[in-house]
Enzyme design. Structure first.
Site, PDB file in Angstrom:
ATOM      1  N   CYS A   1       0.791  -1.242   0.096  1.00 39.10           N
ATOM      2  CA  CYS A   1      -0.077  -0.119   0.024  1.00 39.10           C
ATOM      3  C   CYS A   1       0.947   1.132  -0.075  1.00 39.10           C
ATOM      4  O   CYS A   1       1.640   1.625  -0.932  1.00 39.10           O
ATOM      5  CB  CYS A   1      -1.064   0.022   1.229  1.00 39.10           C
ATOM      6  SG  CYS A   1      -2.264   1.165   0.811  1.00 39.10           S
TER       7      CYS A   1
ATOM      8  N   HIS B   1      -3.813  -4.600  -0.152  1.00 35.68           N
ATOM      9  CA  HIS B   1      -3.331  -5.248   1.181  1.00 35.68           C
ATOM     10  C   HIS B   1      -3.580  -6.794   0.898  1.00 35.68           C
ATOM     11  O   HIS B   1      -4.516  -7.363   1.044  1.00 35.68           O
ATOM     12  CB  HIS B   1      -4.032  -4.877   2.386  1.00 35.68           C
ATOM     13  CG  HIS B   1      -4.007  -3.346   2.654  1.00 35.68           C
ATOM     14  ND1 HIS B   1      -3.070  -3.141   3.581  1.00 35.68           N
ATOM     15  CD2 HIS B   1      -4.599  -2.204   2.250  1.00 35.68           C
ATOM     16  CE1 HIS B   1      -2.899  -1.724   3.775  1.00 35.68           C
ATOM     17  NE2 HIS B   1      -3.918  -1.007   2.768  1.00 35.68           N
TER      18      HIS B   1
ATOM     19  N   GLU C   1      -2.504  -8.877   3.248  1.00 37.91           N
ATOM     20  CA  GLU C   1      -2.975  -9.457   4.691  1.00 37.91           C
ATOM     21  C   GLU C   1      -4.468  -9.319   4.692  1.00 37.91           C
ATOM     22  O   GLU C   1      -5.104  -9.916   5.599  1.00 37.91           O
ATOM     23  CB  GLU C   1      -2.134  -8.637   5.565  1.00 37.91           C
ATOM     24  CG  GLU C   1      -2.604  -7.265   6.030  1.00 37.91           C
ATOM     25  CD  GLU C   1      -2.280  -6.234   4.942  1.00 37.91           C
ATOM     26  OE1 GLU C   1      -2.196  -5.110   5.298  1.00 37.91           O
ATOM     27  OE2 GLU C   1      -1.392  -6.498   3.898  1.00 37.91           O
TER      28      GLU C   1
END
Length: 208
Positions: free
Chosen positions: A80, A189, A191
């Site tokens: 990001c 992202h 994650e």
């Protein structure tokens, strides 16, 4: 033993990244200490917030030159804002210098100037369009074209054709995955991108 060091400079979504890596069994630690980070096999530069603030912190702490030097020795993944910091500059609230590891700059999304259907920030799930460059990018070896990943951002990095591995469309073309040798960046992202994101993190670790 291979380990991933997550760079803590005060503006990263550290817990989500660490939790995701631990969930897939990757040895990981977080630190702002350059001596500790140097011991890692690979580095992750996360980031949430304004480019200028992040750039200043990296400069004030000497982490900017450290990251550049480490990128010559080991894989580096920017996530990001961390991806945007890999570029040469940003126009977010003024002009700010980046790390210069990938050619190009960061500009404001113009999507909502074209249609009310594309609001800023760009927030939510969008599909990846994988380019032919993906053949040389380990991050996407097990990711299918059209896979959905999770974005949250108001500015976009503009990568050249040689560094663009995947993009998404949100009223305009947005660089989603970039690469320069063993320097990688994801605008989204991983994650927060469920199994697709976890597979990207697995592949990053396997590339070390």
């Amino acid at each position: 033993m291979k380990t991933i060091g997550v760079i803590d400079y005060g503006m990263g979504n550290l817990h989500s990244v660490i939790n995701a890596l631990e969930f897939i069994g990757v040895p990981v630690f977080v630190s702002s200490d350059k001596n500790e980070l140097e011991k890692s096999s690979a580095l992750i530069l996360p980031g949430v917030g304004a480019f200028g603030d992040a750039s200043k912190i990296l400069s004030d702490t000497g982490l900017d030159s450290f990251i550049v030097s480490q990128a010559e020795k080991k894989p580096l993944l920017g996530i990001c804002l961390g991806m945007q910091l890999l570029f040469e500059y940003s126009q977010e609230f003024g002009y700010h210098r980046g790390l210069g590891l990938i050619k190009g700059g960061v500009i404001k999304l113009a999507a909502n100037e074209k249609s009310v259907d594309f609001r800023i920030p760009h927030m939510g799930w969008n599909k990846l369009v994988i380019t032919p460059n993906s053949a040389g990018c380990p991050l996407l070896q097990n990711v299918a074209d059209g896979s959905f990943v999770y974005f949250v951002h108001s500015y976009k990095a503009c990568a050249g054709k040689d560094n663009l591995v995947a993009y998404t469309e949100y009223g305009e073309i947005i660089s989603a995955v970039v690469q320069n040798k063993a320097v990688y960046g994801t605008q989204f992202h991983p994650e927060k991108s469920e199994e697709v994101g976890l597979e990207i993190l697995r592949s990053f670790f396997k590339s070390v």
